[in-house]
Design a protein around this motif. Structure first.
Motif, PDB file in Angstrom:
ATOM      1  N   ALA A  56       0.832  -1.204   0.000  1.00  0.00           N
ATOM      2  CA  ALA A  56       0.000   0.000   0.000  1.00  0.00           C
ATOM      3  C   ALA A  56       0.870   1.259   0.000  1.00  0.00           C
ATOM      4  N   HIS A  57       1.891   1.270   0.867  1.00  0.00           N
ATOM      5  CA  HIS A  57       2.819   2.404   0.890  1.00  0.00           C
ATOM      6  C   HIS A  57       3.582   2.529  -0.439  1.00  0.00           C
ATOM      7  N   GLY A  58       3.963   1.388  -1.020  1.00  0.00           N
ATOM      8  CA  GLY A  58       4.682   1.410  -2.283  1.00  0.00           C
ATOM      9  C   GLY A  58       3.847   1.985  -3.408  1.00  0.00           C
ATOM     10  N   PHE A  59       2.554   1.639  -3.471  1.00  0.00           N
ATOM     11  CA  PHE A  59       1.691   2.151  -4.527  1.00  0.00           C
ATOM     12  C   PHE A  59       1.454   3.654  -4.364  1.00  0.00           C
ATOM     13  N   LEU A  60       1.384   4.139  -3.129  1.00  0.00           N
ATOM     14  CA  LEU A  60       1.275   5.576  -2.903  1.00  0.00           C
ATOM     15  C   LEU A  60       2.548   6.288  -3.369  1.00  0.00           C
ATOM     16  N   ALA A  61       3.708   5.668  -3.109  1.00  0.00           N
ATOM     17  CA  ALA A  61       4.962   6.236  -3.594  1.00  0.00           C
ATOM     18  C   ALA A  61       4.973   6.285  -5.118  1.00  0.00           C
ATOM     19  N   ALA A  62       4.455   5.242  -5.766  1.00  0.00           N
ATOM     20  CA  ALA A  62       4.380   5.227  -7.231  1.00  0.00           C
ATOM     21  C   ALA A  62       3.475   6.348  -7.733  1.00  0.00           C
ATOM     22  N   ALA A  63       2.378   6.610  -7.022  1.00  0.00           N
ATOM     23  CA  ALA A  63       1.496   7.714  -7.405  1.00  0.00           C
ATOM     24  C   ALA A  63       2.230   9.050  -7.322  1.00  0.00           C
ATOM     25  N   GLY A  64       3.039   9.225  -6.271  1.00  0.00           N
ATOM     26  CA  GLY A  64       3.820  10.452  -6.146  1.00  0.00           C
ATOM     27  C   GLY A  64       4.818  10.613  -7.283  1.00  0.00           C
ATOM     28  N   ILE A  65       5.480   9.519  -7.670  1.00  0.00           N
ATOM     29  CA  ILE A  65       6.431   9.562  -8.787  1.00  0.00           C
ATOM     30  C   ILE A  65       5.714   9.918 -10.091  1.00  0.00           C
ATOM     31  N   THR A  66       4.521   9.363 -10.276  1.00  0.00           N
ATOM     32  CA  THR A  66       3.754   9.649 -11.491  1.00  0.00           C
ATOM     33  C   THR A  66       3.326  11.106 -11.544  1.00  0.00           C
ATOM     34  N   LEU A  67       2.925  11.669 -10.413  1.00  0.00           N
ATOM     35  CA  LEU A  67       2.563  13.088 -10.378  1.00  0.00           C
ATOM     36  C   LEU A  67       3.782  13.972 -10.659  1.00  0.00           C
ATOM     37  N   LEU A  68       4.959  13.547 -10.176  1.00  0.00           N
ATOM     38  CA  LEU A  68       6.186  14.284 -10.489  1.00  0.00           C
ATOM     39  C   LEU A  68       6.461  14.265 -11.984  1.00  0.00           C
ATOM     40  N   SER A  69       6.281  13.106 -12.616  1.00  0.00           N
ATOM     41  CA  SER A  69       6.481  13.015 -14.065  1.00  0.00           C
ATOM     42  C   SER A  69       5.443  13.846 -14.808  1.00  0.00           C
ATOM     43  N   LEU A  70       4.224  13.965 -14.244  1.00  0.00           N
ATOM     44  CA  LEU A  70       3.188  14.802 -14.851  1.00  0.00           C
ATOM     45  C   LEU A  70       3.616  16.266 -14.874  1.00  0.00           C
ATOM     46  N   LEU A  71       4.169  16.755 -13.769  1.00  0.00           N
ATOM     47  CA  LEU A  71       4.632  18.141 -13.713  1.00  0.00           C
ATOM     48  C   LEU A  71       5.742  18.391 -14.733  1.00  0.00           C
ATOM     49  N   LEU A  72       6.666  17.446 -14.855  1.00  0.00           N
ATOM     50  CA  LEU A  72       7.756  17.596 -15.815  1.00  0.00           C
ATOM     51  C   LEU A  72       7.242  17.519 -17.252  1.00  0.00           C
ATOM     52  N   ALA A  73       6.286  16.616 -17.497  1.00  0.00           N
ATOM     53  CA  ALA A  73       5.735  16.463 -18.848  1.00  0.00           C
ATOM     54  C   ALA A  73       5.028  17.727 -19.302  1.00  0.00           C
ATOM     55  N   ALA A  74       4.383  18.433 -18.370  1.00  0.00           N
ATOM     56  CA  ALA A  74       3.680  19.666 -18.723  1.00  0.00           C
ATOM     57  C   ALA A  74       4.629  20.713 -19.280  1.00  0.00           C
ATOM     58  N   VAL A  75       5.907  20.621 -18.918  1.00  0.00           N
ATOM     59  CA  VAL A  75       6.909  21.578 -19.391  1.00  0.00           C
ATOM     60  C   VAL A  75       7.695  21.032 -20.577  1.00  0.00           C
ATOM     61  N   ALA A  76       8.043  19.728 -20.531  1.00  0.00           N
ATOM     62  CA  ALA A  76       8.998  19.170 -21.492  1.00  0.00           C
ATOM     63  C   ALA A  76       8.369  18.622 -22.765  1.00  0.00           C
ATOM     64  N   VAL A  77       7.166  18.084 -22.692  1.00  0.00           N
ATOM     65  CA  VAL A  77       6.571  17.424 -23.856  1.00  0.00           C
ATOM     66  C   VAL A  77       5.974  18.473 -24.791  1.00  0.00           C
ATOM     67  N   PRO A  78       6.269  18.389 -26.097  1.00  0.00           N
ATOM     68  CA  PRO A  78       5.706  19.356 -27.053  1.00  0.00           C
ATOM     69  C   PRO A  78       4.195  19.359 -27.001  1.00  0.00           C
TER      70      PRO A  78
END
Length: 484
Positions: free
Chosen positions: A452-474
């Protein structure tokens, strides 16, 4: 980029022969499916392998890890070799090594021989995989034609992990663990026979292999993956001397690699690939999404077998609809990317996946497959499934033909390193939380709390990638066509 260096890649190698190009895409995609499938196909066969060869638990982990270490560590060298020697040549050589190693591994009677064969499989995949993706770039015109080709390629490749579990479960239950190795042989032989007839050969380029860059870069990647896999294992530990030494040496070698590449006339990885900061961002997003996906993939499988006590075959079948979702998502996204643009598609997919991961963290409380696993993982895999094509197009957009092998190798390496990092990061969270919960419940309850803790950590990593994608992806609809 100017028009001149792109002329070679913009002209399809087989002119107006669509059947030959379709056959080429089938060969490339099937080979990539086989390479990625082999990263997971042995997982459900491990108990049978352990009984057959008498492996200790710690040694058993290296049946899986040896493949990932060789595959991830040698990708840069494989990509550069394809640029210099010819991509079809490297594709067929890597495929031949992979096929021969699969045959020998199926006959292995000693643990060390199986581990060596798995490493040889990884080396063959590392030689062929970058060449496979870059062959698409020189076979299909940039634009809708290449978008469709990469859509098929990504759909088939994305299915590799799930199909690996399904195939491993079926083969182990009905045949023998040895057939998880043997099954590659007839496929490899057919692909080798067809490849020379339908794949274009790119011209050899005058150049060197950048020996200093090859040594420092390859060793850095090998030691990094080794350290991550070792430290994150259930019986591993981040403070053990071998783990600390490998990670420290990887950091030193990575710094040396960057210094060598800056000065090299013909570098293993041309640093000009990163002059566009968005491309580096896209590679990072790819690594982060792989971190979340591979981590969830591993620990969800562990949860099903240890907590819900699913058999290998039942676990494989449970993943079947999710594998179909990954394929469907990749196929749909190859059409949607021209309408919505890469940025909107990637960000929407990542937000959907993160919501599914938060829901999945409650799997131990639900107690049922439909609402506890299936519904949340539908969100996770559908969301991640639509990101593969636009991220691949963004990573390869405006790459000169002479750099496409290196760019393809970096793309696959980002996924491999991301996967190893996922096991490391989520493993640290899962095993730490499980150890804390052991004092108040059973082993199953402790693992349930840890996942359960691991899946929450994965959600946090995915949200971090979302923030980066909003800037980096054309953001423009014509993703994958440069500019933007």
């Amino acid at each position: 980029m100017t028009a001149a260096p792109r002329a070679a890649s913009d002209a399809p190698a087989h002119g107006r022969d669509p059947r030959r190009r379709s056959a080429a895409l089938a060969v490339i995609s099937t080979a990539q499916l086989m390479f990625l499938l082999d990263a997971t196909i042995v997982n459900v066969a491990l108990p049978s392998i352990q009984r057959s060869l008498g492996l200790a638990g710690a040694d058993l982990e290296w049946v899986v890890a040896s493949y990932s270490i060789a595959f991830g560590g040698l990708l840069m060298l494989g990509g550069r070799a394809g640029d210099i020697l010819g991509r079809r040549r490297m594709f067929t050589a890597g495929l031949a090594l992979f096929t021969c190693a699969s045959l020998l591994g199926g006959f292995a009677s000693e643990p060390w021989l199986l581990v060596v064969c798995r490493a040889a499989q990884g080396a063959g995949a590392a030689a062929a995989s970058p060449a496979a993706l870059s062959l698409i770039a020189v076979t299909f015109r940039e634009g809708p034609e290449r978008d469709r080709a990469i859509g098929w390629y990504t759909a088939v490749a994305t299915a590799g992990g799930g199909l690996g579990l399904l195939a491993g479960g079926v083969i182990t239950a009905w045949l023998s663990w040895r057939w998880v190795m043997f099954v590659n042989v007839p496929i490899g032989v057919v692909l080798l026979a067809v490849a020379r007839r339908v794949l274009p050969e790119t011209p050899r380029r005058r150049g060197t292999f950048d020996a200093s860059g090859a040594v420092t870069g390859t060793l850095a990647a090998l030691l990094l993956v080794y350290g991550l896999v070792s430290g994150s294992s259930e019986h591993g530990g981040w403070t053990r001397p071998p783990v600390l030494a490998s990670l420290g040496a990887a950091a030193v070698l990575l710094a040396a690699f960057v210094a060598v590449e800056r000065r090299g006339a013909q570098p293993l990885v041309p640093l000009r690939l990163f002059t566009d900061g968005r491309r580096a961002g896209v590679y990072t997003v790819l690594a982060l999404t792989s971190t979340a996906m591979f981590g969830i993939f591993f620990f969800l499988t562990l949860f099903l077998s240890r907590v819900w006590e699913y058999s290998a075959l039942r676990t494989a079948v449970a993943y079947l609809p999710l594998t179909c979702l990954l394929v469907a998502g990749a196929r749909v996204s190859s059409r949607l990317v021209a309408l919505l643009g890469a940025r909107l598609l990637v960000c929407g997919g990542l937000l959907t996946a993160a919501a599914g991961m938060v829901w999945l963290s409650r799997i131990g409380e639900s107690g049922g497959y439909a609402t506890g696993m299936l519904a949340p993982t539908v969100l996770v895999y559908a969301g991640l499934g639509v990101t593969g094509v636009p991220l691949t197009l963004a990573a390869l957009s405006d790459v000169a033909d002479e750099d496409s092998g290196a760019a393809s190798g970096l793309l696959t390496m980002a996924r491999q390193i991301g996967g190893a990092t996922g096991l490391a990061v989520l493993g640290a969270v899962v095993w730490s939380a499980a150890a804390s919960a052991e004092h108040t419940g059973t082993a199953g309850e402790a693992l349930s709390s840890g996942t359960a803790h691991g899946f929450l950590a994965a959600a946090g990593i995915t949200l971090l990638s979302l923030l980066l994608a909003a800037v980096a992806v054309p953001g423009r609809p014509a993703a994958g066509r440069g500019g933007g």
